[in-house]
Design a protein around this motif. Structure first.
Motif, PDB file in Angstrom:
ATOM      1  N   LYS A   1      13.936  19.657  -2.415  1.00  0.00           N
ATOM      2  CA  LYS A   1      12.741  20.328  -2.938  1.00  0.00           C
ATOM      3  C   LYS A   1      11.763  19.307  -3.533  1.00  0.00           C
ATOM      4  O   LYS A   1      12.093  18.616  -4.497  1.00  0.00           O
ATOM      5  N   PHE A   2      10.572  19.233  -2.963  1.00  0.00           N
ATOM      6  CA  PHE A   2       9.503  18.395  -3.518  1.00  0.00           C
ATOM      7  C   PHE A   2       8.168  18.871  -2.950  1.00  0.00           C
ATOM      8  O   PHE A   2       8.103  19.459  -1.877  1.00  0.00           O
ATOM      9  N   ASP A   3       7.100  18.609  -3.699  1.00  0.00           N
ATOM     10  CA  ASP A   3       5.751  18.976  -3.263  1.00  0.00           C
ATOM     11  C   ASP A   3       5.052  17.820  -2.558  1.00  0.00           C
ATOM     12  O   ASP A   3       4.174  18.039  -1.724  1.00  0.00           O
ATOM     13  N   ALA A   4       5.411  16.594  -2.933  1.00  0.00           N
ATOM     14  CA  ALA A   4       4.781  15.415  -2.322  1.00  0.00           C
ATOM     15  C   ALA A   4       5.757  14.261  -2.378  1.00  0.00           C
ATOM     16  O   ALA A   4       6.531  14.118  -3.326  1.00  0.00           O
ATOM     17  N   MET A   5       5.715  13.436  -1.329  1.00  0.00           N
ATOM     18  CA  MET A   5       6.567  12.254  -1.266  1.00  0.00           C
ATOM     19  C   MET A   5       5.733  11.061  -0.825  1.00  0.00           C
ATOM     20  O   MET A   5       4.910  11.178   0.083  1.00  0.00           O
ATOM     21  N   PHE A   6       5.955   9.915  -1.486  1.00  0.00           N
ATOM     22  CA  PHE A   6       5.196   8.709  -1.182  1.00  0.00           C
ATOM     23  C   PHE A   6       6.144   7.551  -0.909  1.00  0.00           C
ATOM     24  O   PHE A   6       7.314   7.559  -1.308  1.00  0.00           O
ATOM     25  N   GLY A   7       5.627   6.539  -0.211  1.00  0.00           N
ATOM     26  CA  GLY A   7       6.448   5.375   0.079  1.00  0.00           C
ATOM     27  C   GLY A   7       5.610   4.123   0.265  1.00  0.00           C
ATOM     28  O   GLY A   7       4.384   4.185   0.427  1.00  0.00           O
ATOM     29  N   VAL A   8       6.289   2.984   0.237  1.00  0.00           N
ATOM     30  CA  VAL A   8       5.663   1.686   0.488  1.00  0.00           C
ATOM     31  C   VAL A   8       6.459   0.994   1.601  1.00  0.00           C
ATOM     32  O   VAL A   8       7.687   0.875   1.511  1.00  0.00           O
ATOM     33  N   PHE A   9       5.738   0.579   2.645  1.00  0.00           N
ATOM     34  CA  PHE A   9       6.367  -0.121   3.769  1.00  0.00           C
ATOM     35  C   PHE A   9       6.015  -1.610   3.717  1.00  0.00           C
ATOM     36  O   PHE A   9       4.912  -1.975   3.317  1.00  0.00           O
ATOM     37  N   GLU A  10       6.977  -2.410   4.132  1.00  0.00           N
ATOM     38  CA  GLU A  10       6.741  -3.844   4.285  1.00  0.00           C
ATOM     39  C   GLU A  10       7.388  -4.279   5.599  1.00  0.00           C
ATOM     40  O   GLU A  10       8.594  -4.095   5.787  1.00  0.00           O
ATOM     41  N   ASP A  11       6.564  -4.818   6.501  1.00  0.00           N
ATOM     42  CA  ASP A  11       7.051  -5.213   7.826  1.00  0.00           C
ATOM     43  C   ASP A  11       7.778  -4.064   8.525  1.00  0.00           C
ATOM     44  O   ASP A  11       8.808  -4.255   9.172  1.00  0.00           O
TER      45      ASP A  11
ATOM     46  N   MET B   1       0.847  -1.201   0.000  1.00  0.00           N
ATOM     47  CA  MET B   1       0.000   0.000   0.000  1.00  0.00           C
ATOM     48  C   MET B   1       0.879   1.248   0.000  1.00  0.00           C
ATOM     49  O   MET B   1       1.819   1.364   0.791  1.00  0.00           O
ATOM     50  N   VAL B   2       0.580   2.162  -0.917  1.00  0.00           N
ATOM     51  CA  VAL B   2       1.355   3.398  -1.013  1.00  0.00           C
ATOM     52  C   VAL B   2       0.779   4.428  -0.044  1.00  0.00           C
ATOM     53  O   VAL B   2      -0.428   4.646  -0.019  1.00  0.00           O
ATOM     54  N   VAL B   3       1.654   5.050   0.746  1.00  0.00           N
ATOM     55  CA  VAL B   3       1.217   6.079   1.693  1.00  0.00           C
ATOM     56  C   VAL B   3       2.025   7.341   1.455  1.00  0.00           C
ATOM     57  O   VAL B   3       3.143   7.312   0.947  1.00  0.00           O
ATOM     58  N   ARG B   4       1.432   8.450   1.842  1.00  0.00           N
ATOM     59  CA  ARG B   4       2.136   9.729   1.727  1.00  0.00           C
ATOM     60  C   ARG B   4       3.083   9.888   2.915  1.00  0.00           C
ATOM     61  O   ARG B   4       2.690   9.648   4.056  1.00  0.00           O
ATOM     62  N   LEU B   5       4.315  10.269   2.626  1.00  0.00           N
ATOM     63  CA  LEU B   5       5.312  10.446   3.674  1.00  0.00           C
ATOM     64  C   LEU B   5       5.292  11.912   4.107  1.00  0.00           C
ATOM     65  O   LEU B   5       5.802  12.787   3.397  1.00  0.00           O
ATOM     66  N   ILE B   6       4.688  12.145   5.257  1.00  0.00           N
ATOM     67  CA  ILE B   6       4.484  13.512   5.719  1.00  0.00           C
ATOM     68  C   ILE B   6       5.452  13.877   6.841  1.00  0.00           C
ATOM     69  O   ILE B   6       6.034  14.968   6.843  1.00  0.00           O
ATOM     70  N   ASN B   7       5.631  12.957   7.795  1.00  0.00           N
ATOM     71  CA  ASN B   7       6.466  13.328   8.937  1.00  0.00           C
ATOM     72  C   ASN B   7       7.954  13.190   8.607  1.00  0.00           C
ATOM     73  O   ASN B   7       8.359  12.458   7.706  1.00  0.00           O
ATOM     74  N   LYS B   8       8.757  13.909   9.367  1.00  0.00           N
ATOM     75  CA  LYS B   8      10.195  13.982   9.109  1.00  0.00           C
ATOM     76  C   LYS B   8      10.878  12.620   9.257  1.00  0.00           C
ATOM     77  O   LYS B   8      11.851  12.328   8.557  1.00  0.00           O
ATOM     78  N   TYR B   9      10.387  11.793  10.157  1.00  0.00           N
ATOM     79  CA  TYR B   9      11.001  10.474  10.361  1.00  0.00           C
ATOM     80  C   TYR B   9      10.874   9.631   9.101  1.00  0.00           C
ATOM     81  O   TYR B   9      11.852   9.004   8.646  1.00  0.00           O
ATOM     82  N   ASP B  10       9.665   9.590   8.509  1.00  0.00           N
ATOM     83  CA  ASP B  10       9.461   8.803   7.289  1.00  0.00           C
ATOM     84  C   ASP B  10      10.269   9.378   6.123  1.00  0.00           C
ATOM     85  O   ASP B  10      10.814   8.632   5.294  1.00  0.00           O
ATOM     86  N   GLN B  11      10.345  10.713   6.057  1.00  0.00           N
ATOM     87  CA  GLN B  11      11.127  11.335   4.988  1.00  0.00           C
ATOM     88  C   GLN B  11      12.616  11.046   5.161  1.00  0.00           C
ATOM     89  O   GLN B  11      13.347  10.889   4.172  1.00  0.00           O
ATOM     90  N   LEU B  12      13.057  10.930   6.405  1.00  0.00           N
ATOM     91  CA  LEU B  12      14.444  10.547   6.663  1.00  0.00           C
ATOM     92  C   LEU B  12      14.697   9.116   6.188  1.00  0.00           C
ATOM     93  O   LEU B  12      15.751   8.812   5.608  1.00  0.00           O
TER      94      LEU B  12
ATOM     95  N   ALA C   1      13.161   7.707   3.749  1.00  0.00           N
ATOM     96  CA  ALA C   1      13.216   7.796   2.290  1.00  0.00           C
ATOM     97  C   ALA C   1      14.600   8.267   1.838  1.00  0.00           C
ATOM     98  O   ALA C   1      15.172   7.738   0.877  1.00  0.00           O
ATOM     99  N   ARG C   2      15.106   9.231   2.553  1.00  0.00           N
ATOM    100  CA  ARG C   2      16.446   9.725   2.232  1.00  0.00           C
ATOM    101  C   ARG C   2      17.490   8.606   2.358  1.00  0.00           C
ATOM    102  O   ARG C   2      18.363   8.447   1.487  1.00  0.00           O
ATOM    103  N   GLU C   3      17.394   7.833   3.429  1.00  0.00           N
ATOM    104  CA  GLU C   3      18.340   6.734   3.639  1.00  0.00           C
ATOM    105  C   GLU C   3      18.250   5.703   2.522  1.00  0.00           C
ATOM    106  O   GLU C   3      19.268   5.203   2.031  1.00  0.00           O
ATOM    107  N   LEU C   4      17.017   5.395   2.083  1.00  0.00           N
ATOM    108  CA  LEU C   4      16.831   4.431   0.998  1.00  0.00           C
ATOM    109  C   LEU C   4      17.425   4.969  -0.301  1.00  0.00           C
ATOM    110  O   LEU C   4      18.112   4.247  -1.038  1.00  0.00           O
ATOM    111  N   ILE C   5      17.146   6.229  -0.580  1.00  0.00           N
ATOM    112  CA  ILE C   5      17.643   6.858  -1.815  1.00  0.00           C
ATOM    113  C   ILE C   5      19.172   6.874  -1.831  1.00  0.00           C
ATOM    114  O   ILE C   5      19.808   6.476  -2.818  1.00  0.00           O
TER     115      ILE C   5
END
Length: 337
Positions: free
Chosen positions: A28-38, A1-12, A14-18
């Motif tokens: 710079k971005f207007d929206a960020m999304f992610g998929v979590f598993e376990d 399930m795709v969710v919007r990454l709003i809080n700083k922890y989730d965005q961090l 995303a940064r680590e994955l990238i």
């Protein structure tokens, strides 16, 4: 399930994955999304206006449906905006993956592929079909921040060498003077030239602002690659539609970036049979006229100097109430920079 990454922890996360995948995180971005598993982030993607970027899926999850799911959410995030076509820049070996999801390749460069979803380019060309004239036509691409006697001189000289001259004003608003003002002043300053047509570039002038280089290597010259993509887009799609066989540019004594762009233009446009013609800049008091000189004179409210640097149409605007507001913005900008 795709969710919007709003809080700083989730965005961090995303940064680590990238960054773990060898990409560069762009702030710079207007929206960020992610998929979590376990509880672990396995995929992420972002949108900066209508540019999709920082698309990253763990190797263990490649080849499935995650890319399509992420792109669907990015598109859905534009539901209540005026955005109806989207761009993605990706590695050449990822180009087919996006084509399978109905993205159309606009430019295929050795370092990247630029694709579009939607019919934006075709709509842009169809919108201007009535402006197409036969013959040996030319083009000038300008920002005009604001329109000067230097711009006017370049356009007059170029128009003498072709049947029809198309003057493309960069739409993107990254200038002190907003797009609608720059377009109007360009039209007013060239209205006396019968074979000139002024129009905007829409989204089809790739800028440093919108160009995402997150997947390029650090030793890649991103600025040159961005220029090459922009010129391939012009040479492959814009120029043939308007029967353009010459593109004109002024000499550049000040700005290194503009000089490099002119050099790159000669090389890339030649691949499409388009001649790059460089014209000497118009000078006043032995100094080339530039928009930066105009902005500096405006900041000092030196209207006698401005009379020499800009045509009457631009001068009339610079004396207007609207320009007073821009003067405040200009002074604030220069104080900060």
């Amino acid at each position: 399930m795709v969710v919007r990454l709003i809080n700083k922890y989730d965005q961090l996360k995303a940064r680590e994955l990238i960054e773990a995948n060898g990409f560069t995180f762009e702030e710079k971005f207007d929206a960020m999304f992610g998929v979590f598993e376990d509880g672990e982030l396995v995929a992420t993607a972002s949108r900066d206006r209508n540019v999709f970027k920082m698309i990253c899926i763990r190797d263990s999850h490649q080849g499935g449906t995650l890319l399509g799911e992420l792109l669907t959410e990015l598109i859905n995030s534009c539901e209540f905006t005026d955005i109806n076509h989207y761009f993605v820049f990706t590695k050449p070996d990822r180009c087919q993956s996006f084509q399978h999801l109905n993205f159309y390749p606009l430019v295929q460069h050795e370092k990247l592929c630029l694709l579009e979803y939607g019919h934006g380019l075709q709509a842009y060309l169809d919108q201007h079909r009535e402006l197409v004239k036969p013959g040996h036509n030319g083009a000038v691409v300008v920002n005009c921040n604001p329109f000067t006697r230097g711009h006017q001189y370049l356009i007059e000289e170029a128009a003498r060498q072709v049947d029809q001259l198309y003057v493309f004003v960069v739409r993107e608003d990254r200038s002190i003077f907003p797009f609608d003002v720059r377009l109007r002043l360009t039209r007013e300053g060239t209205s006396h030239i019968p074979n000139v047509t002024v129009l905007d570039t829409s989204d089809y002038a790739i800028s440093q602002v919108t160009f995402p280089g997150y997947f390029l290597k650090q030793d890649d010259d991103q600025q040159v690659i961005q220029m090459e993509v922009d010129l391939h887009l012009f040479g492959r799609h814009i120029a043939p539609f308007f029967n353009v066989s010459k593109r004109f540019v002024g000499t550049e004594p000040y700005c290194r970036t503009t000089r490099i762009y002119s050099e790159t233009m000669h090389k890339v446009l030649a691949l499409y049979g388009i001649e790059t013609v460089q014209l000497e800049r118009k000078t006043i008091s032995s100094q080339p006229i530039s928009a930066s000189r105009v902005r500096e004179a405006l900041k000092r409210e030196a209207f006698e100097t401005l009379k020499e640097l800009v045509p009457d149409t631009t001068l009339a605007f610079l004396r207007s109430a609207q320009a007073r507001e821009l003067l405040t913005t200009l002074k604030d900008y220069q104080r900060r920079h």
